[in-house]
Design an enzyme around this catalytic site. Structure first.
Site, PDB file in Angstrom:
ATOM      1  N   ASP A  62       0.931  -1.151   0.067  1.00  0.00           N
ATOM      2  CA  ASP A  62      -0.132   0.084   0.022  1.00  0.00           C
ATOM      3  C   ASP A  62       0.845   1.054  -0.025  1.00  0.00           C
ATOM      4  O   ASP A  62       2.105   1.209   0.297  1.00  0.00           O
ATOM      5  CB  ASP A  62      -1.073  -0.059   1.221  1.00  0.00           C
TER       6      ASP A  62
ATOM      7  N   LYS B 161      -3.676   3.745  -3.277  1.00  0.00           N
ATOM      8  CA  LYS B 161      -4.081   4.818  -3.845  1.00  0.00           C
ATOM      9  C   LYS B 161      -3.565   6.048  -3.156  1.00  0.00           C
ATOM     10  O   LYS B 161      -3.395   6.195  -1.796  1.00  0.00           O
ATOM     11  CB  LYS B 161      -5.371   4.378  -3.711  1.00  0.00           C
TER      12      LYS B 161
ATOM     13  N   MET C  13      -7.524  10.300   8.533  1.00  0.00           N
ATOM     14  CA  MET C  13      -8.004  10.548   7.060  1.00  0.00           C
ATOM     15  C   MET C  13      -8.750  11.842   7.199  1.00  0.00           C
ATOM     16  O   MET C  13      -9.882  11.898   6.568  1.00  0.00           O
ATOM     17  CB  MET C  13      -9.171   9.550   6.374  1.00  0.00           C
TER      18      MET C  13
HETATM   19  N1  SAH Z   1      -4.452   1.075   9.032  1.00  0.00           N
HETATM   20  C1  SAH Z   1      -3.632   2.500   9.309  1.00  0.00           C
HETATM   21  C2  SAH Z   1      -4.783   3.332   8.951  1.00  0.00           C
HETATM   22  C3  SAH Z   1      -5.142   3.643   7.472  1.00  0.00           C
HETATM   23  S1  SAH Z   1      -6.040   4.843   7.172  1.00  0.00           S
HETATM   24  C4  SAH Z   1      -3.301   2.344  10.780  1.00  0.00           C
HETATM   25  O1  SAH Z   1      -3.461   1.430  11.502  1.00  0.00           O
HETATM   26  O2  SAH Z   1      -2.502   3.321  11.014  1.00  0.00           O
HETATM   27  C5  SAH Z   1      -4.867   6.239   6.685  1.00  0.00           C
HETATM   28  C6  SAH Z   1      -4.917   7.268   7.649  1.00  0.00           C
HETATM   29  O3  SAH Z   1      -3.853   6.833   8.740  1.00  0.00           O
HETATM   30  C7  SAH Z   1      -4.185   8.512   7.259  1.00  0.00           C
HETATM   31  O4  SAH Z   1      -4.949   9.578   6.377  1.00  0.00           O
HETATM   32  C8  SAH Z   1      -3.723   9.236   8.568  1.00  0.00           C
HETATM   33  O5  SAH Z   1      -4.710   9.746   9.230  1.00  0.00           O
HETATM   34  C9  SAH Z   1      -3.072   7.801   9.362  1.00  0.00           C
HETATM   35  N2  SAH Z   1      -1.721   7.855   9.139  1.00  0.00           N
HETATM   36  C10 SAH Z   1      -1.337   6.580   9.020  1.00  0.00           C
HETATM   37  N3  SAH Z   1       0.297   6.762   8.848  1.00  0.00           N
HETATM   38  C11 SAH Z   1       0.420   8.052   9.457  1.00  0.00           C
HETATM   39  C12 SAH Z   1       1.709   9.179   9.860  1.00  0.00           C
HETATM   40  N4  SAH Z   1       2.706   8.529   9.679  1.00  0.00           N
HETATM   41  N5  SAH Z   1       1.326  10.159  10.223  1.00  0.00           N
HETATM   42  C13 SAH Z   1       0.051  10.532  10.145  1.00  0.00           C
HETATM   43  N6  SAH Z   1      -0.919  10.015   9.829  1.00  0.00           N
HETATM   44  C14 SAH Z   1      -0.795   8.595   9.389  1.00  0.00           C
END
Ligand code: SAH
Length: 262
Positions: A39, A61, A176
């Site tokens: 991803d 995406k 998000m």
């Molecule tokens: N499965 C992921 C979340 C997926 S949704 C998890 O458990 O973290 C994607 C969202 O995760 C992004 O839009 C943001 O809000 C957050 N996110 C993921 N990695 C991030 C990072 N390094 N810094 C800030 N936000 C992050």
């Protein structure tokens, strides 16, 4: 669960960014994989650990575009597993939380494809703590609500009733949420949350260019606009945010707008 494929799919969480935040089990899966389906939010540095000759397929995406369809990804995993290969499906953070891991498990299970899941360190709590914000704390927060911000913009799938429940929890984490922050702030304020409630926006958490912005609920949108915040970012709303001033331990880009107006 019965499965009959010769190969196997490992649905693996890569952690939020800092490559050392992957689990030992996740790392082992990457080292042994024949194919890695990746991803967009995964830090590519993690792929350094893969074995020579393994194949990498990017299926990520960007916000706004559709990327490759979930159907296509499902079939890709199935196809390789049926060939007898070790497939790693690598996702940012934890593979399940807002990550469609559950749907992928359902698909594989319905097709008799063998799989394992390796949970990951989710951005929900790890990104805030890289900005010195503990999402729970005995003195300030004993409840935590996590919402997908994108969903707020889509009336058809909007399920989270922020106006009703926002005021009943101590800490709210929005994933998000960059594109819907203004809406979320309005809903919460209309629901009775103090407009001066502290908010942290953490962009690219745990990466070397992490930016942390401390602001208030009423100034959330203007702070995002002013500093040009872009995804990925985690938004934390609650009194725990104030602790960041004392507990910040990572990153040097800190914008403290808490005591400023919008
Ligand atoms: N499965 C992921 C979340 C997926 S949704 C998890 O458990 O973290 C994607 C969202 O995760 C992004 O839009 C943001 O809000 C957050 N996110 C993921 N990695 C991030 C990072 N390094 N810094 C800030 N936000 C992050």
């Amino acid at each position: 669960m019965k499965c009959s494929s010769r190969g196997k799919v490992y649905i693996v969480g890569a952690g939020p960014g800092d490559p050392e935040l992957i689990t030992l089990k996740g790392l082992k899966a990457i080292r042994e994989a024949d194919v890695i389906i990746v991803d967009r939010l995964v830090n590519p540095e993690i792929l350094r650990y893969r074995r020579r000759g393994s194949e990498i397929i990017y299926v990520g995406k960007r916000p706004g575009d559709k990327g490759l369809s979930q159907d296509y990804i499902n079939r890709l995993m199935e196809e390789y597993a049926l060939k007898g290969l070790k497939v790693v499906r690598l996702k940012g953070g934890d593979p399940i939380v807002f990550g469609r891991g559950g749907e992928e498990m359902e698909y594989l299970s319905s097709r008799g494809v063998c799989f394992e899941v390796v949970p990951g360190v989710s951005s929900i709590y790890s990104v805030p703590i890289y900005a010195g914000v503990p999402v729970t704390h005995r003195r300030y927060s004993s409840s935590l609500l996590v919402v997908p911000g994108m969903e707020a913009l889509d009336k058809e799938v909007r399920r989270v009733r922020l106006k009703e429940i926002g005021g009943k929890v101590d800490t709210i984490v929005v994933l998000m949420g960059v594109g819907s922050a203004g809406y979320i702030a309005r809903e919460l304020i209309e629901g009775g949350v103090d407009p001066r409630k502290p908010v942290a926006i953490i962009e690219r958490g745990s990466y070397s260019d992490q930016r942390t912005i401390l602001t208030t609920l009423e100034c959330l949108q203007s702070s995002i606009d002013r500093l040009g915040v872009s995804p990925p970012a985690v938004i934390v709303i609650g009194d725990v945010v104030r602790l960041s001033r004392r507990l910040m331990w990572f990153g040097s880009s800190i914008y403290d707008l808490l005591d400023e107006g919008c």
